[in-house]
Design a protein around this motif. Structure first.
Motif, PDB file in Angstrom:
ATOM      1  N   PHE A   1       0.706  -1.135   0.124  1.00 27.59           N
ATOM      2  CA  PHE A   1       0.060  -0.129  -0.002  1.00 27.59           C
ATOM      3  C   PHE A   1       0.670   1.367   0.061  1.00 27.59           C
ATOM      4  CE2 PHE A   1      -3.930  -2.043   2.227  1.00 27.59           C
ATOM      5  CZ  PHE A   1      -4.196  -2.789   0.882  1.00 27.59           C
ATOM      6  N   ASP A   2       2.235   1.129   0.389  1.00 28.19           N
ATOM      7  CA  ASP A   2       2.921   2.443   0.182  1.00 28.19           C
ATOM      8  C   ASP A   2       3.145   2.930  -1.134  1.00 28.19           C
ATOM      9  OD1 ASP A   2       4.637   0.395  -0.757  1.00 28.19           O
ATOM     10  OD2 ASP A   2       6.234   0.757   0.609  1.00 28.19           O
TER      11      ASP A   2
ATOM     12  N   SER B   1       0.343   5.720  -0.520  1.00 27.59           N
ATOM     13  CA  SER B   1       1.016   6.826   0.388  1.00 27.59           C
ATOM     14  C   SER B   1       1.864   6.332   1.483  1.00 27.59           C
ATOM     15  CB  SER B   1      -0.411   7.100   1.100  1.00 27.59           C
ATOM     16  OG  SER B   1       0.110   7.912   2.301  1.00 27.59           O
TER      17      SER B   1
ATOM     18  N   SER C   1       2.572   6.935   4.267  1.00 27.37           N
ATOM     19  CA  SER C   1       1.946   6.630   5.635  1.00 27.37           C
ATOM     20  C   SER C   1       1.412   5.049   5.923  1.00 27.37           C
ATOM     21  CB  SER C   1       0.819   7.458   5.996  1.00 27.37           C
ATOM     22  OG  SER C   1      -0.383   7.478   5.107  1.00 27.37           O
ATOM     23  N   LEU C   2       1.296   4.423   4.634  1.00 24.10           N
ATOM     24  CA  LEU C   2       0.831   3.069   4.620  1.00 24.10           C
ATOM     25  C   LEU C   2       2.178   2.039   4.423  1.00 24.10           C
ATOM     26  CD1 LEU C   2      -2.144   3.369   2.167  1.00 24.10           C
ATOM     27  CD2 LEU C   2      -2.343   3.387   4.749  1.00 24.10           C
TER      28      LEU C   2
ATOM     29  N   PHE D   1       1.939  -1.996   5.198  1.00 29.84           N
ATOM     30  CA  PHE D   1       0.657  -2.808   4.846  1.00 29.84           C
ATOM     31  C   PHE D   1       0.510  -3.083   3.368  1.00 29.84           C
ATOM     32  CE2 PHE D   1       0.037   0.096   8.456  1.00 29.84           C
ATOM     33  CZ  PHE D   1      -0.739  -0.806   9.326  1.00 29.84           C
TER      34      PHE D   1
END
Length: 219
Positions: free
Chosen positions: A192-193, A196, A198-199, A202
């Motif tokens: 998921f990065d 973003s 911030s992910l 994940f």
């Protein structure tokens, strides 16, 4: 007792824009089987298997990878399937001997196998891969097959009426020609990065597959 000589040659070269790695090899397997039973004669069997194999990996700088493999494969029967014990009794309905047991002369499952994988890697951010395979079963082990059997070599069970013929029915494992198996799997990983920072840590990973098998229990 198993004796396994083999030879293998590695492959590592540049083929156009692709980096080619892999190996080609040949394995021979000699198996010597002895099965003892307190009540029956010792059974002995020996055989060779010849197993060539080829593995190739093509890698490109853009993250594409193609993997190909071709080989002769085998898998041994379970040890209890090779036992030399037989249980039998009189079938009162048919008035014949009926029994079952192991088969010390079973040979391994054998198959010719092809594998082809197409993979795309997105740096260290994830991947997607299509994995396919095909196996032609040259030899299979079918269980619970009923066949005629001569029980004259064995002492009859105590307190059992003796049928008029020593030829009865026997249920056990036998080798057959087998069939084929093929399938494909689509798998991938999505971190998921990529959406973003911030992910980071994940993501999703998973796949979906399809397999089809057709086995013939008789020769």
């Amino acid at each position: 007792k198993v004796f396994t000589p083999y030879v293998m040659a590695p492959i590592d070269t540049q083929l156009g824009a692709a980096h080619l790695t892999g190996n080609v090899g040949f394995q021979a397997v000699h198996t010597d089987v002895t099965s003892n039973s307190p009540a029956f004669l010792t059974q002995h069997d020996k055989y060779w298997m010849w197993l060539p194999s080829l593995n190739l990996n093509f890698r490109w700088d853009n993250g594409f990878v193609v993997r190909f493999a071709a080989s002769k494969e085998y898998m041994r029967p379970r040890l209890n399937d090779l036992n030399n014990s037989i249980n039998f009794s009189r079938d009162a309905t048919l008035n014949i001997w009926s029994g079952g047991g192991g088969n010390p002369h079973l040979r391994p499952y054998q198959a010719k196998a092809l594998d082809l994988n197409l993979e795309k890697y997105f740096g260290n951010k994830g991947y997607i891969a299509l994995q396919t395979f095909y196996k032609h079963m040259d030899r299979y082990i079918a269980g619970g097959i009923d066949q005629n059997f001569d029980y004259s070599q064995f002492p009859p069970p105590a307190n059992e009426p003796v049928p008029p013929t020593p030829i009865g029915r026997f249920s056990g494992n036998v080798n057959t020609h087998g069939g084929h198996m093929y399938g494909a799997e689509l798998a991938g990983t999505l971190p998921f990065d990529v959406f973003s920072p911030s992910l980071d840590g994940f993501g999703l990973t998973g796949g979906v597959g399809y397999t089809e098998t057709e086995i013939h229990d008789f020769n």
